[in-house]
Motif scaffolding. Structure first.
Motif, mmCIF file in Angstrom:
data_model
loop_
_atom_site.group_PDB
_atom_site.id
_atom_site.type_symbol
_atom_site.label_atom_id
_atom_site.label_comp_id
_atom_site.label_asym_id
_atom_site.label_seq_id
_atom_site.Cartn_x
_atom_site.Cartn_y
_atom_site.Cartn_z
ATOM 1 N N SER A 184 9.406 -6.406 -0.174
ATOM 2 C CA SER A 184 10.466 -5.382 -0.282
ATOM 3 C C SER A 184 11.326 -5.606 1.221
ATOM 4 C CB SER A 184 10.580 -4.734 -1.051
ATOM 5 O OG SER A 184 11.338 -4.132 -0.415
ATOM 6 N N GLU A 185 12.549 -6.081 1.315
ATOM 7 C CA GLU A 185 13.440 -5.525 2.414
ATOM 8 C C GLU A 185 13.940 -4.324 2.449
ATOM 9 O OE1 GLU A 185 15.473 -9.294 3.239
ATOM 10 O OE2 GLU A 185 13.563 -10.967 3.145
ATOM 11 N N HIS A 186 13.803 -3.719 1.104
ATOM 12 C CA HIS A 186 14.210 -2.599 0.887
ATOM 13 C C HIS A 186 12.949 -0.923 0.276
ATOM 14 C CE1 HIS A 186 17.179 -5.713 -0.485
ATOM 15 N NE2 HIS A 186 17.741 -5.000 0.359
ATOM 16 N N LYS A 187 11.941 -1.250 1.633
ATOM 17 C CA LYS A 187 11.087 -0.409 1.219
ATOM 18 C C LYS A 187 11.701 0.939 0.718
ATOM 19 C CE LYS A 187 7.630 -2.979 1.655
ATOM 20 N NZ LYS A 187 6.946 -3.843 3.092
ATOM 21 N N ASP A 188 12.204 1.833 1.060
ATOM 22 C CA ASP A 188 12.656 3.020 1.092
ATOM 23 C C ASP A 188 13.200 3.188 0.234
ATOM 24 O OD1 ASP A 188 11.487 3.910 3.875
ATOM 25 O OD2 ASP A 188 13.427 4.105 4.950
ATOM 26 N N GLU A 230 0.780 -0.972 -0.106
ATOM 27 C CA GLU A 230 0.072 0.352 0.364
ATOM 28 C C GLU A 230 0.831 1.458 0.514
ATOM 29 O OE1 GLU A 230 -3.504 0.058 0.247
ATOM 30 O OE2 GLU A 230 -3.936 -2.502 0.172
ATOM 31 N N LEU A 231 1.065 2.025 -1.192
ATOM 32 C CA LEU A 231 1.570 3.090 -1.295
ATOM 33 C C LEU A 231 1.144 4.732 -0.176
ATOM 34 C CD1 LEU A 231 1.997 3.230 -5.184
ATOM 35 C CD2 LEU A 231 3.358 2.063 -3.800
ATOM 36 N N ASP A 232 2.754 4.898 0.225
ATOM 37 C CA ASP A 232 2.345 6.213 1.266
ATOM 38 C C ASP A 232 2.863 6.966 0.650
ATOM 39 O OD1 ASP A 232 3.067 8.234 2.603
ATOM 40 O OD2 ASP A 232 4.731 6.526 4.402
ATOM 41 N N HIS A 233 2.103 7.714 -0.176
ATOM 42 C CA HIS A 233 2.392 9.055 -0.928
ATOM 43 C C HIS A 233 3.673 10.202 -0.729
ATOM 44 C CE1 HIS A 233 -0.796 8.217 -3.481
ATOM 45 N NE2 HIS A 233 -0.506 7.666 -3.446
ATOM 46 N N SER A 234 3.435 10.286 0.227
ATOM 47 C CA SER A 234 4.618 11.030 1.033
ATOM 48 C C SER A 234 5.795 10.867 1.181
ATOM 49 C CB SER A 234 4.214 11.046 2.842
ATOM 50 O OG SER A 234 4.765 9.983 3.708
ATOM 51 N N LYS A 235 6.127 9.317 0.431
ATOM 52 C CA LYS A 235 7.558 9.339 0.154
ATOM 53 C C LYS A 235 7.938 9.222 -1.095
ATOM 54 C CE LYS A 235 8.058 6.059 3.788
ATOM 55 N NZ LYS A 235 8.506 4.424 4.458
ATOM 56 N N LEU A 236 6.768 9.823 -1.926
ATOM 57 C CA LEU A 236 6.682 9.572 -3.529
ATOM 58 C C LEU A 236 6.671 11.293 -4.022
ATOM 59 C CD1 LEU A 236 4.795 6.888 -4.818
ATOM 60 C CD2 LEU A 236 7.513 6.623 -4.545
ATOM 61 N N PRO A 237 7.380 11.983 -3.055
ATOM 62 C CA PRO A 237 6.879 13.149 -4.179
ATOM 63 C C PRO A 237 6.755 13.780 -5.470
ATOM 64 C CG PRO A 237 8.666 13.396 -3.104
ATOM 65 C CD PRO A 237 8.624 12.283 -3.221
ATOM 66 N N ASN A 238 7.757 12.318 -6.083
ATOM 67 C CA ASN A 238 7.509 13.072 -7.605
ATOM 68 C C ASN A 238 6.044 13.054 -8.261
ATOM 69 O OD1 ASN A 238 9.545 14.601 -7.860
ATOM 70 N ND2 ASN A 238 10.688 13.333 -9.048
ATOM 71 N N MET A 239 5.487 12.186 -8.133
ATOM 72 C CA MET A 239 3.972 12.435 -8.238
ATOM 73 C C MET A 239 3.173 13.409 -8.481
ATOM 74 S SD MET A 239 2.409 8.716 -7.462
ATOM 75 C CE MET A 239 1.747 8.294 -5.918
ATOM 76 N N SER A 240 3.206 14.475 -8.185
ATOM 77 C CA SER A 240 2.745 15.411 -8.667
ATOM 78 C C SER A 240 2.960 16.081 -10.188
ATOM 79 C CB SER A 240 2.808 16.713 -7.683
ATOM 80 O OG SER A 240 4.022 16.661 -7.708
#
Lengths: 263, 349, 284
Positions: free
Chosen positions: B265-269, B97-107
């Protein structure tokens, strides 16, 4: 032994079959030197694709991995498959169940074996990599080796072995002096077959490989590149592989003069 | 003899145990189709972020899906799959489930790209490329301008045995569904039976089913009209300017290729950082300019070279137009019926 | 005691097969008795539905069709492969390994690469057509690619070396020993071949035939590329269930039935082989 006309017929058969086997090979050989790279038109002689190939680490790494997988699985499968064939043929009367297990690796659809092994390995939390491909390739390779060796043993007269034992020879002596000489050509044929199958196998390798780059084999790399057709680099690689194999054979002949296995 | 074998077996077992317990690899693993992003994208990402990502390739959606399902996604961090497959990963609980705060370029994405049917709001998948499926043809070999799916399915005499269709089941069926005016996710048995009959009749006129090298068949002249994805048709256009692409008047599907982060995934960040890196205007524009696929990234598309659109007109298609087409969805239970119909078509004479 | 030796010889291989084939495959094949979940997962309720579906005329038809193509490919490969193996075995002993090596060498390149080379040769704008035109042939040539024949040629080509290897194994030591004896006793070349060589090499022929048949019926690359996807082998069907339809239960059911049918065929083959070569085996 044979008269002249038979001899000539035999040579003719060999020539015709080899012409068939090498027809597409000559095409890929030619394409690897085609400057434009497209199979549709000859645009001039060039070795540039060989240069591109040598600069392509992914392909070279994959080729090297394939060699490791094929050699390792061939060695293990030849050993296990040959012993299995001897055991099965000594027993003669084998249950249907045993025959099924020995034959099954050849008929189980490869996608089933592939998914089964992946599910199994991941259930046991096994780390995947080249070693899991090797383990999986041994499964079908040993069945093929076993079949070839059995075809040879079917017409082998086991009473010689018994006679040898009756005359006081140990098992090891009997194996070394009687069984092994008879078997060598079949074992060599079986090993060649296993190696050839393993070099080309895609589905099982794809599923039992680790997720990372370190366990990508050449068929996996080439299948992934298919949307661009077969690139001239791959033709160049095939040409190099065959050339190196021929050189290796020539060297081994030189080293081995007079002592060719099986003869 | 038996002693040797026993010792060998013990050694073998020990070896296998050693392999089983050794540690997992530490790299971020990204699986994508070959040539679908910049060759140096991974390298640049590693330089910028200090991560150690590596790229692996899959040939088809189906293969990577089989592998992800059988292994519960283990070992993979980010995978590129088409939208119906992303939906399956989500339904099977394998997608993060995606955390959009970690994807600023989504904008950077078009607002339409945030409202795709398969995943409204991009909760588990991020669109990477999108486009249409239509007809790709040699304008010097085909008379007139084909504009209907029927031009492919009931070709003129001159085009007999000179057409190809996509072999992947959803797109193969899609051509028939669109020609009949049905949804590309149609599940009604009677309607699907009509589609089947139409496609069985069409099979007799085909040169081949092909979803990999159809554009090279056009270039060589083996085929004159092929069923194609717009991006792949562009490869053909790049080699022969007589090749043209058209969306038939009955419409197209809107296909979307997406990025999915695996729940295991073990490397989520690092995985988030990678997806965000791809969504950067420059990185994403590279994809549009070099692989000739439309990307749903406004910041990237706005900076696109005008001459590119001139050579490859379908690159200029606007999001509003794309959104007028229906997306392929996972059809759930009906997938069995689809598979059966495809088998029937391919088994027909 | 005499019975114990074989067990030790067989145990490493059987252990390997049990660990890496029997157990994993049973885990998958047993799914044939369960239901596909809505999203392609497995619903663990027992059902015979999948099994029943396998015997649907559609799938039976595909099975028959692929058996015919595989059988044709295997027969042609056996005829050519046997002749080649026989010819190789008749060459001077030190040449034989070299000839065998050159017979398998083309197959150390890649399957896809070789298949594409065939496409380059056979397609409508390809080399064979170009050659025919160059030699003055005019008019439209019949399409060679994307036909059943192209599929058969592709299968024969790719599996021929396996037949050569399988037939070579029993032929390799034959010529010098018994064949000469037969000749010395006055038998003609043909009689010697028919009465001595052929029966003794039936196991090799059968093995070669089985190799090509099983590898062909499970193949899905050649039908897709040389057949233009217009022919389905059982391999395509199983592959589609597992990967495209994500229907593991039905894929498992298909595989089980496939394995059962092949085992039936194998029993027939063993029977035929035993009969043909049984005469030369010592009882006991």
């Amino acid at each position: 032994m044979a008269d002249r006309s038979t001899q000539r017929l035999m040579l003719l058969i060999i020539a015709a079959v080899f012409a068939f086997l090498y027809l597409p090979i000559s095409v890929l050989f030619a394409l690897s030197f085609n400057e434009g790279g497209l199979p549709t038109a000859w645009t001039g002689f060039s070795v540039k694709w060989y240069g591109e190939l040598l600069a392509n680490n992914d392909i070279l790494q994959a080729a090297f991995n394939t060699l490791i997988v094929a050699v390792a699985s061939t060695i293990v499968a030849t050993l296990l498959g040959t012993l299995l064939a001897i055991g099965v043929e000594i027993r003669r009367r084998n249950g249907r169940f045993l025959e099924t297990i020995i034959f099954a690796p050849m008929i189980i659809p490869d996608i089933v074996l592939a998914i089964a092994l992946l599910s199994f390995f991941s259930m046991l939390d096994v780390r995947m990599g080249l070693h899991t491909i090797i383990v999986s390739h041994v499964v079908f390779n040993l069945a093929f080796v076993c079949s070839v060796v059995r075809a040879r043993l079917k017409t082998f007269d086991w009473s010689i072995v018994e006679a040898s034992a009756d005359l006081g020879a140990t098992t090891v002596t009997t194996l070394r002096r009687i069984v092994i000489p008879v078997l060598t050509p079949a074992v060599v044929a079986g090993a060649l077959l296993a190696f050839t199958l393993s070099v080309d196998e895609f589905i099982i390798a794809f599923f039992t490989a680790g997720a990372g780059r370190e366990s990508i084999t050449l068929p996996m790399q080439i299948f992934a590149m298919i949307r661009f057709g077969v690139t001239p680099e791959i033709n160049a690689l095939s040409t190099i592989v065959m050339t190196i194999s021929v050189i290796a054979l020539a060297l081994s002949q030189r080293l081995n003069r007079g002592g060719i296995p099986g003869q | 003899m038996t002693g040797i074998i026993r010792r060998l077996s013990i050694a073998l077992a020990a070896g296998l145990c050693a392999i089983a317990t050794s540690a997992q690899a530490e790299d971020l693993v990204v699986s994508n189709w070959d040539g679908y992003m910049a060759p140096d994208a991974i390298e640049k990402f590693n330089e910028q972020s200090g991560n150690t990502a590596e790229l692996v390739l899959h040939a088809t959606n189906e293969e990577i899906m089989g592998k992800l399902i059988a292994s519960k996604g283990k070992g993979y961090d980010v995978v590129f799959v088409s939208s119906p497959f992303a939906e399956v990963l989500h339904n099977l609980g394998l997608a993060e489930e995606l955390d959009h705060s970690k994807l600023p370029n989504m904008s950077n994405l078009y607002e339409q790209a945030m409202m795709l049917e398969h995943d409204k709001g991009n909760t588990f998948s991020v669109p990477y490329a999108w486009g249409t499926t239509g007809l790709c043809y040699r304008s010097d070999l085909v008379e007139g301008e084909p504009d209907s799916w029927m031009d492919l399915l009931q070709p003129s005499e001159a085009l007999m045995k000179k057409t190809t269709m996509l072999a992947t089941d959803r797109w193969l069926l899609g051509a028939g569904q669109l020609a009949k005016g049905y949804s590309v996710n149609e599940t009604d048995d009677a309607k699907m039976a009509e589609v089947k009959d139409l496609l069985i009749a069409a099979k007799k006129t085909l040169l081949a089913y092909d979803d990999t090298t159809f554009y090279s068949k056009l270039v060589s002249g083996e085929a004159s009209l092929v069923h194609a994805w717009d991006g792949w048709c562009n490869y053909g256009i790049g080699e022969n300017a007589d090749i043209k692409y058209v969306v038939p008047k009955e419409g197209s599907d809107l296909w979307v290729d997406t990025m999915v982060i695996m729940k295991s995934s073990e490397h989520k960040d690092a995985a988030y950082a990678f997806v965000d890196y791809i969504l950067g205007a420059e990185t994403h524009r590279w994809a549009a300019e070099n692989i000739l696929y439309k990307v749903p990234n406004k910041a990237a598309m706005d900076g696109l070279d005008a001459s590119l659109i001139e050579s490859f007109p379908n690159m200029g298609m606007k999001p509003e137009q794309l959104m007028s087409y229906e997306q392929l969805r996972d059809v759930g239970e009906a997938q069995r019926a689809y598979a059966r119909i495809v088998s029937e078509i391919k088994a027909s004479n | 005691m005499a019975d114990r030796r074989p067990i030790y010889l067989m145990s490493p291989a059987l252990a390997w097969l049990t660990a890496f084939m029997v157990v994993p495959c049973l885990l998958i094949l047993v799914l044939g008795f369960f239901r596909r979940g809505i999203y392609g997962g497995i619903e663990y309720t027992f059902t015979l539905e999948n099994m029943a579906l396998v015997f649907d005329p559609l799938y039976a038809g595909i099975f028959l069709k692929s058996a015919v193509i595989a059988g044709l490919a295997a027969s042609i490969a056996v005829v050519i492969g046997y002749a080649a193996a026989y010819a190789i075995a008749s060459m001077p002993a030190r040449r034989q390994p070299i000839l065998l090596f050159f017979a398998v060498l083309p197959f150390w390149s890649n399957y896809l690469v070789r298949t594409y080379a065939w496409i380059v040769l056979l397609n409508r704008e390809g080399l064979i057509v170009a050659l025919a035109r160059y030699l003055g042939f005019e008019g439209e040539l019949p399409s060679m690619l994307y036909t059943e024949s192209a599929v058969v040629v592709g299968l024969v080509y790719n599996y021929l070396p396996f037949v050569i290897l399988a037939c070579y194994a029993p032929l390799s030591r034959l010529n010098t020993e018994i064949v000469e004896a037969s000749r010395d006793l006055g038998a003609s070349g043909w009689t010697t071949f028919r009465r001595i060589t052929l029966p003794m090499t039936v196991p090799g022929i059968a093995t070669g035939f089985v190799f090509v048949f099983v590898l062909s019926i499970g193949n899905f690359v050649t039908p897709a590329l040389l057949g233009g996807g217009q022919f389905q082998m059982i391999g395509n069907l199983v592959y589609a269930q597992f990967l495209t339809a994500n229907d593991w239960p039905f894929g498992a059911a298909l595989s089980m039935v496939l394995i059962a049918i092949m085992m039936g065929l194998l029993t027939l083959q063993t029977f035929a082989t035993e009969r043909a070569s049984g005469a030369r085996r010592v009882e006991g």
